[in-house]
Write a protein that holds these residues in place. Structure first.
Motif, PDB file in Angstrom:
ATOM      1  N   GLN A 102      25.635  39.336  51.647  1.00  0.00           N
ATOM      2  CA  GLN A 102      26.725  39.219  52.613  1.00  0.00           C
ATOM      3  C   GLN A 102      27.984  38.677  51.924  1.00  0.00           C
ATOM      4  O   GLN A 102      29.095  39.152  52.199  1.00  0.00           O
ATOM      5  N   LEU A 103      27.811  37.711  51.065  1.00  0.00           N
ATOM      6  CA  LEU A 103      28.953  37.144  50.326  1.00  0.00           C
ATOM      7  C   LEU A 103      29.583  38.200  49.434  1.00  0.00           C
ATOM      8  O   LEU A 103      30.826  38.321  49.379  1.00  0.00           O
ATOM      9  N   ASP A 104      28.784  38.987  48.726  1.00  0.00           N
ATOM     10  CA  ASP A 104      29.308  40.065  47.894  1.00  0.00           C
ATOM     11  C   ASP A 104      30.069  41.078  48.722  1.00  0.00           C
ATOM     12  O   ASP A 104      31.124  41.582  48.320  1.00  0.00           O
ATOM     13  N   LYS A 105      29.555  41.390  49.918  1.00  0.00           N
ATOM     14  CA  LYS A 105      30.195  42.353  50.799  1.00  0.00           C
ATOM     15  C   LYS A 105      31.557  41.840  51.268  1.00  0.00           C
ATOM     16  O   LYS A 105      32.548  42.574  51.252  1.00  0.00           O
ATOM     17  N   VAL A 106      31.613  40.575  51.637  1.00  0.00           N
ATOM     18  CA  VAL A 106      32.880  39.983  52.090  1.00  0.00           C
ATOM     19  C   VAL A 106      33.898  39.969  50.949  1.00  0.00           C
ATOM     20  O   VAL A 106      35.066  40.308  51.138  1.00  0.00           O
ATOM     21  N   ILE A 107      33.453  39.606  49.759  1.00  0.00           N
ATOM     22  CA  ILE A 107      34.362  39.542  48.612  1.00  0.00           C
ATOM     23  C   ILE A 107      34.865  40.936  48.246  1.00  0.00           C
ATOM     24  O   ILE A 107      36.051  41.131  47.986  1.00  0.00           O
ATOM     25  N   SER A 108      34.001  41.920  48.243  1.00  0.00           N
ATOM     26  CA  SER A 108      34.435  43.280  47.889  1.00  0.00           C
ATOM     27  C   SER A 108      35.411  43.826  48.923  1.00  0.00           C
ATOM     28  O   SER A 108      36.370  44.527  48.573  1.00  0.00           O
ATOM     29  N   GLU A 109      35.201  43.546  50.227  1.00  0.00           N
ATOM     30  CA  GLU A 109      36.150  43.976  51.252  1.00  0.00           C
ATOM     31  C   GLU A 109      37.496  43.294  51.070  1.00  0.00           C
ATOM     32  O   GLU A 109      38.554  43.929  51.218  1.00  0.00           O
ATOM     33  N   ALA A 110      37.487  42.012  50.739  1.00  0.00           N
ATOM     34  CA  ALA A 110      38.743  41.284  50.529  1.00  0.00           C
ATOM     35  C   ALA A 110      39.479  41.834  49.315  1.00  0.00           C
ATOM     36  O   ALA A 110      40.716  41.940  49.322  1.00  0.00           O
ATOM     37  N   MET A 111      38.744  42.197  48.291  1.00  0.00           N
ATOM     38  CA  MET A 111      39.369  42.758  47.093  1.00  0.00           C
ATOM     39  C   MET A 111      39.992  44.120  47.383  1.00  0.00           C
ATOM     40  O   MET A 111      41.048  44.452  46.842  1.00  0.00           O
ATOM     41  N   GLN A 112      39.366  44.929  48.223  1.00  0.00           N
ATOM     42  CA  GLN A 112      39.893  46.248  48.536  1.00  0.00           C
ATOM     43  C   GLN A 112      41.128  46.150  49.414  1.00  0.00           C
ATOM     44  O   GLN A 112      42.019  46.997  49.340  1.00  0.00           O
ATOM     45  N   LYS A 113      41.200  45.139  50.293  1.00  0.00           N
ATOM     46  CA  LYS A 113      42.339  44.989  51.185  1.00  0.00           C
ATOM     47  C   LYS A 113      43.596  44.551  50.444  1.00  0.00           C
ATOM     48  O   LYS A 113      44.696  44.919  50.837  1.00  0.00           O
ATOM     49  N   THR A 114      43.414  43.713  49.416  1.00  0.00           N
ATOM     50  CA  THR A 114      44.601  43.248  48.695  1.00  0.00           C
ATOM     51  C   THR A 114      45.073  44.332  47.758  1.00  0.00           C
ATOM     52  O   THR A 114      44.304  44.989  47.065  1.00  0.00           O
ATOM     53  N   ALA A 115      46.364  44.541  47.745  1.00  0.00           N
ATOM     54  CA  ALA A 115      46.951  45.564  46.894  1.00  0.00           C
ATOM     55  C   ALA A 115      47.183  44.986  45.494  1.00  0.00           C
ATOM     56  O   ALA A 115      47.387  43.799  45.311  1.00  0.00           O
ATOM     57  N   VAL A 116      47.158  45.847  44.510  1.00  0.00           N
ATOM     58  CA  VAL A 116      47.436  45.437  43.144  1.00  0.00           C
ATOM     59  C   VAL A 116      48.932  45.223  43.030  1.00  0.00           C
ATOM     60  O   VAL A 116      49.731  46.119  43.347  1.00  0.00           O
ATOM     61  N   LYS A 117      49.285  44.037  42.599  1.00  0.00           N
ATOM     62  CA  LYS A 117      50.710  43.715  42.481  1.00  0.00           C
ATOM     63  C   LYS A 117      51.198  44.135  41.110  1.00  0.00           C
ATOM     64  O   LYS A 117      50.569  43.862  40.095  1.00  0.00           O
ATOM     65  N   SER A 118      52.314  44.775  41.085  1.00  0.00           N
ATOM     66  CA  SER A 118      52.907  45.168  39.821  1.00  0.00           C
ATOM     67  C   SER A 118      54.121  44.274  39.559  1.00  0.00           C
ATOM     68  O   SER A 118      54.766  43.807  40.497  1.00  0.00           O
ATOM     69  N   PRO A 119      54.407  44.017  38.298  1.00  0.00           N
ATOM     70  CA  PRO A 119      55.552  43.152  37.990  1.00  0.00           C
ATOM     71  C   PRO A 119      56.865  43.838  38.366  1.00  0.00           C
ATOM     72  O   PRO A 119      56.942  45.057  38.511  1.00  0.00           O
ATOM     73  N   SER A 120      57.881  43.030  38.506  1.00  0.00           N
ATOM     74  CA  SER A 120      59.186  43.567  38.875  1.00  0.00           C
ATOM     75  C   SER A 120      59.726  44.433  37.740  1.00  0.00           C
ATOM     76  O   SER A 120      59.243  44.417  36.616  1.00  0.00           O
ATOM     77  N   ALA A 121      60.769  45.156  38.041  1.00  0.00           N
ATOM     78  CA  ALA A 121      61.320  46.110  37.071  1.00  0.00           C
ATOM     79  C   ALA A 121      61.897  45.402  35.854  1.00  0.00           C
ATOM     80  O   ALA A 121      61.804  45.895  34.723  1.00  0.00           O
ATOM     81  N   ASP A 122      62.506  44.236  36.039  1.00  0.00           N
ATOM     82  CA  ASP A 122      63.124  43.538  34.917  1.00  0.00           C
ATOM     83  C   ASP A 122      62.256  42.369  34.413  1.00  0.00           C
ATOM     84  O   ASP A 122      62.763  41.398  33.875  1.00  0.00           O
ATOM     85  N   PHE A 123      60.954  42.499  34.580  1.00  0.00           N
ATOM     86  CA  PHE A 123      60.030  41.440  34.176  1.00  0.00           C
ATOM     87  C   PHE A 123      60.130  41.142  32.673  1.00  0.00           C
ATOM     88  O   PHE A 123      60.237  39.998  32.254  1.00  0.00           O
TER      89      PHE A 123
END
Length: 139
Positions: free
Chosen positions: A8-29
């Protein structure tokens, strides 16, 4: 029971990981990062080598050494060889008087020779010079 909790813990963690989007750095990083690195490099002070004994002190020591050698050369010391100096030194050491302590009056008698006095004066002067140099360095 432990396995179901872990699943159940693995399932909750995997769902949370899928919901969060991958953040990309800003253009002038990259440029922002490089400008910060350059600013810190400019603000850092560079360490400049400073010798422990300055040139003026070396010149003073050399002058004192030359004056001492000149004094010994032109004075009436009859030593012509190193063996003569050693023989005179051993004879002088044998004739030294041990200080006498008189306990009731606390008087001390010391037989001092001129080389002893010169050595003591030179030692005291070098200690005073060292104290002045160290006070300037650490203040």
């Amino acid at each position: 029971m432990k396995e179901t909790k872990e699943q159940q813990l693995d399932k909750v963690i995997s769902e949370a990981m899928q919901k969060t989007a991958v953040k990309s750095p800003s253009a002038d990083f990259t440029q922002t990062l490089m400008s910060k690195i350059q600013a810190t490099q400019v603000s850092q002070t560079t360490i400049v080598y400073q010798p422990l004994i300055s040139r003026r002190v070396w010149a003073l020591l050399a002058t004192i050494f030359v004056l001492l050698i000149g004094y010994v050369s032109f004075s009436n010391i009859g030593f012509t060889t190193v063996s003569g100096v050693l023989k005179h030194s051993f004879d002088t050491v044998g004739s030294w008087n041990i200080p006498t302590w008189n306990l009731p009056s606390l008087e001390v008698s010391l037989a001092t020779s001129s080389p002893f006095v010169y050595g003591a004066l030179i030692l005291v002067s070098f200690l005073l010079i060292e104290i002045v140099i160290l006070k300037r360095k650490y203040s």
